[in-house]
Enzyme design. Sequence first.
Site, short mmCIF file in Angstrom:
data_model
loop_
_atom_site.label_atom_id
_atom_site.label_comp_id
_atom_site.label_asym_id
_atom_site.label_seq_id
_atom_site.Cartn_x
_atom_site.Cartn_y
_atom_site.Cartn_z
N ASP A 337 1.08 -1.36 -0.09
CA ASP A 337 0.19 0.03 0.13
C ASP A 337 0.82 1.20 0.03
O ASP A 337 1.87 1.03 0.43
CB ASP A 337 -0.87 0.02 1.29
CG ASP A 337 -0.22 -0.17 2.65
OD1 ASP A 337 0.88 -1.09 2.59
OD2 ASP A 337 -0.47 0.66 3.40
N GLU A 338 0.42 2.43 -0.60
CA GLU A 338 1.06 3.65 -0.39
C GLU A 338 2.27 3.78 -0.76
O GLU A 338 2.96 4.39 0.12
CB GLU A 338 0.42 4.24 1.13
CG GLU A 338 -1.08 4.19 1.42
CD GLU A 338 -1.23 4.65 3.21
OE1 GLU A 338 -2.04 5.31 3.27
OE2 GLU A 338 -0.50 4.16 3.72
C1 TNX Z 1 -3.71 3.85 5.61
S1 TNX Z 1 -4.94 1.10 4.78
C2 TNX Z 1 -2.74 2.66 5.86
C3 TNX Z 1 -1.95 2.71 7.15
C4 TNX Z 1 -2.52 3.65 8.14
C5 TNX Z 1 -3.91 3.75 8.18
C6 TNX Z 1 -4.52 4.76 9.23
C7 TNX Z 1 -3.55 1.18 4.35
C8 TNX Z 1 -3.33 -0.04 3.32
N1 TNX Z 1 -2.52 1.84 4.68
O1 TNX Z 1 -0.59 2.60 6.90
O2 TNX Z 1 -2.30 3.21 9.37
O3 TNX Z 1 -4.41 4.27 6.91
O4 TNX Z 1 -5.67 4.39 9.17
#
Ligand code: TNX
Length: 524
Positions: A337-338
């Site tokens: 993710d991200e």
């Molecule tokens: C998004 S959901 C993230 C996390 C954070 C979270 C906080 C996701 C796959 N990644 O790194 O902790 O939001 O709500």
Amino acid sequence: MFKKVFAVSLLLIVAAACQPKKKEILYPKTDLSQAPLIPKPINTVATHSAFGLDQNTVILTSESDPGFEQVGRFLSDKIKWQTGLEVPVNQTAEENSIHRFIYINKANSQDLKTPESYQLYIKNDSIFVNSESVEGAFRGIQTLRQLIPEKSNDTLTDHPLWVIPSGKIVDAPKFAFRGAMLDVARHFFTVEEVKKYIDILAYYKYNKFHLHLSDDQGWRIEIKSWPKLTTVGGATEVGGGKGGFYTQEEYKELVNYAAERHITIIPEIDMPGHTNAASVSYPFLNGNGKTLKPYTGTRVGFSTFDANKDSVYIFLDDVIREIASISPGPYFHIGGDESHVTPKKDYIHFVERVEKIVQKHGKSMIGWNEIAQADISPSSVVQLWNEKKHAQIAAQNGSKIILSPAEKIYLDMKYDSLSTYGLNWAGLIPVDTAYNWDPETYVEDLPIESILGIEAPLWSETISNSAELEYLAFPRAIGYGELGWSLREHCDWEDYRTRLRQHVPYLERMQVNYYPTTLVDWDK
Ligand code: TNX
């Protein structure tokens, strides 16, 4: 004389009227169909009599599989914990001294359609828990535990007796995957804290527990071939605390603890983003070109592995091999993710290469929905958190989907604007909103066959101990247990709310710091 009698009666009437109104008895104790079970079973038929659980009750189990005896022991321990009764398991006492028995039985029946299916037959002198597998028997005894009243009835016999309503329950899960995730990277949680969470989830028939073991702020599992991951990467957490990590022995202890509850642990090492703690430990991994320093804030998306270095994949082969070898479940979660600072083509190359490593070590890959942008195998699983179109693409490609949409099922979202802990980037999630959605229709054009199940993630930027964890997780995680298990037509908020309020005795006995939302008229 007449005056005195009149005065006394009047006093009594007034006194009665002034009594605090007794809460109505929520279900006549012998009507099984009104029992406040969560998750609600498929079919319940009441026979309006009862089984008396008492000092003369014994547990017997099928001899053909030793796993059934373990389920019997688990039940016996929980009965002891709740009632104080010592219920022996498979002790060959003289037959005629057995008054009442609970039989945990390996059975074959047309009604037992999945490994977790079970039947519960409750009569005056016997209870049968029927299942084809040990796992199904384990789910069945959770239902039985919920039927044991908090208080014994001491008037029917010269000893305490717990009245269990008679009848028949036939049950099976809607989804094969019913998970919860705990982020032990942003804040570390001890083995004991994690065990307590797992124990409560088991009571609500969860069967998967996903551990988010690494992130920018910390690395939480010992890797013997790369020791600095924990000596350096494990020593930090959000807010500057001392962090921590699990040794492989401790991790195995968690795996076994979960397995005794028929819960599979899914390990996650998040990559190529969310990797600052790993890169601080071994700087050659870093791909963002910046100077590395430990990170204890809560921003996301600034770190990345270098996707173009062979040495990174050699490192990952070791990490995945070591973790896979102590994780008996079928999955390895790669995060994904991200990864905002990983060029897109590098990201895709990375995911495709890591998938091969995961498969080489005998596991199926799971990743957050971004991995659907790569050419992944149909055996890999995509976990939806924010982009429905990724789930749709992955399903077309033959992959199964785990639904964790942040706006509905993120346990770290605040309940309301007054919530002490939690974030709100995906919105507020009060207890009714958490419950009132249908996983089967949440993503348009997603065939039901593509849905593996649901998972409730709990990110830990704002929480660092059991009390805080429980404040966010409960009662919402109880509702997700029902959404994952029970048929759509049985998921009715008004009905659920009435059952949930009756779970206070269990939550109090477990010392769960649940959030006492005003949407539920708690039995206190
Ligand atoms: C998004 S959901 C993230 C996390 C954070 C979270 C906080 C996701 C796959 N990644 O790194 O902790 O939001 O709500």
